[in-house]
Write an enzyme that holds these catalytic residues in place. Structure first.
Site, mmCIF file in Angstrom:
data_model
loop_
_atom_site.group_PDB
_atom_site.id
_atom_site.type_symbol
_atom_site.label_atom_id
_atom_site.label_comp_id
_atom_site.label_asym_id
_atom_site.label_seq_id
_atom_site.Cartn_x
_atom_site.Cartn_y
_atom_site.Cartn_z
ATOM 1 N N TYR A 48 54.329 -4.674 54.606
ATOM 2 C CA TYR A 48 53.882 -3.332 54.372
ATOM 3 C C TYR A 48 53.206 -2.825 53.412
ATOM 4 C CZ TYR A 48 56.402 -2.381 59.150
ATOM 5 O OH TYR A 48 56.237 -3.054 60.254
ATOM 6 N N LEU A 167 70.733 -10.975 61.076
ATOM 7 C CA LEU A 167 71.559 -12.098 61.885
ATOM 8 C C LEU A 167 72.968 -11.681 61.717
ATOM 9 C CD1 LEU A 167 69.609 -15.431 62.096
ATOM 10 C CD2 LEU A 167 69.182 -13.161 64.064
ATOM 11 N N ARG A 190 69.145 -5.268 65.471
ATOM 12 C CA ARG A 190 68.973 -5.917 67.001
ATOM 13 C C ARG A 190 70.069 -5.983 67.733
ATOM 14 N NH1 ARG A 190 65.147 -7.725 63.336
ATOM 15 N NH2 ARG A 190 62.723 -7.925 64.487
#
Length: 260
Positions: A48, A167, A190
């Site tokens: 970004y 993760l 996630r």
């Protein structure tokens, strides 16, 4: 520079454009405060805009905002200063970084540490250490906790509170990261999309406590014994409105207190 070959190159912001974008960040910070948000994280990662200024892969400017590391850090630091000034002093502001571009000659951990040191002088409250996003040429060695070493290195080099991401999916894995001093906190995204009650399940596994409204007190299905061990629901003695999920095999328990 365009993100990848064949894409339209972005317009290089002039002085007025830089000021306009800075003011947009400031306006967002003020709205967040007005809405009761307790903390902000300024995003300078994942390709970004602020990361584009930092990374030599993306930033080919020839003015005071390009070239040397000090020049490439200049605009992201200006934005942080403006956001920090606009947000109440008693509310924290952190920064998310990509600790490396995973590309030879790109942004890397050494530059990230210098950036973090500059942010520390300006009162940053934490560094959220992620990686990648500036180039499709990135080669990321994915694996459980693969970005945790970045948070550890930044923490050791600067003394800044750090957040580890990437993760981190298991409760004991997250607990080890914090308990061993690799990072001060972990954040999950996630994993909680996959399991919105991740925090509850982690508390049950690690013997922690969470708050929940009464409607959830008896929500655990019997099929989840494998996750929680042999469990039972019982009204907590001496504490009206309290439900305890207790393991019969140990003294560990998770208490779900009703909201009143």
């Amino acid at each position: 520079m365009p993100h990848k070959e064949g894409e339209a190159p972005p317009v290089a912001l002039d002085t007025l454009g830089l000021a306009r974008v800075t003011e947009a960040f400031v306006a967002a910070a003020r709205r967040a405060d007005r809405l009761g948000i307790d903390a902000l994280e300024l995003h300078s990662a994942h390709g970004y805009l602020l990361h584009q200024f930092l990374s030599p892969i993306a930033n080919k400017r020839t003015d005071q905002y390009g070239g040397s590391l000090q020049n490439r850090m200049r605009y992201p630091l200006e934005v942080f200063d403006a956001v920090r000034a606009a947000f109440p002093a008693h509310k924290p502001v952190g920064v998310k970084v990509s600790a490396t571009d995973w590309v030879e000659g790109g942004w890397d951990l050494a530059q990230t540490i210098e950036y973090a040191k500059e942010l520390k002088q300006r009162g940053v409250d934490w560094i959220d250490a992620s990686s990648g996003g500036a180039s499709p040429l990135q080669k990321i060695p994915l694996g459980p906790g693969y970005q945790v070493p970045f948070a550890k290195s930044i923490r050791e080099a600067t003394g800044i509170t750090t957040i580890a991401v990437g993760l981190i999916t298991e409760a004991k894995q997250a607990e080890d990261i914090v308990a061993s001093g690799k990072a001060d906190m972990v954040t999950l995204a996630r994993a909680m999309l996959y399991d919105p009650r991740w925090g509850w399940h982690a508390a049950a596994e690690l013997g922690g406590q969470v708050d929940a409204p009464p409607q959830y007190w008896r929500s655990q299905p019997s099929t989840q014994k494998a996750l929680f061990g042999e469990t039972r629901f019982a009204r907590g003695e001496g504490a009206p409105g309290k439900t305890v999920i207790a393991r019969s095999a140990s003294d560990e328990a998770i208490q779900l207190r009703g909201l009143r």
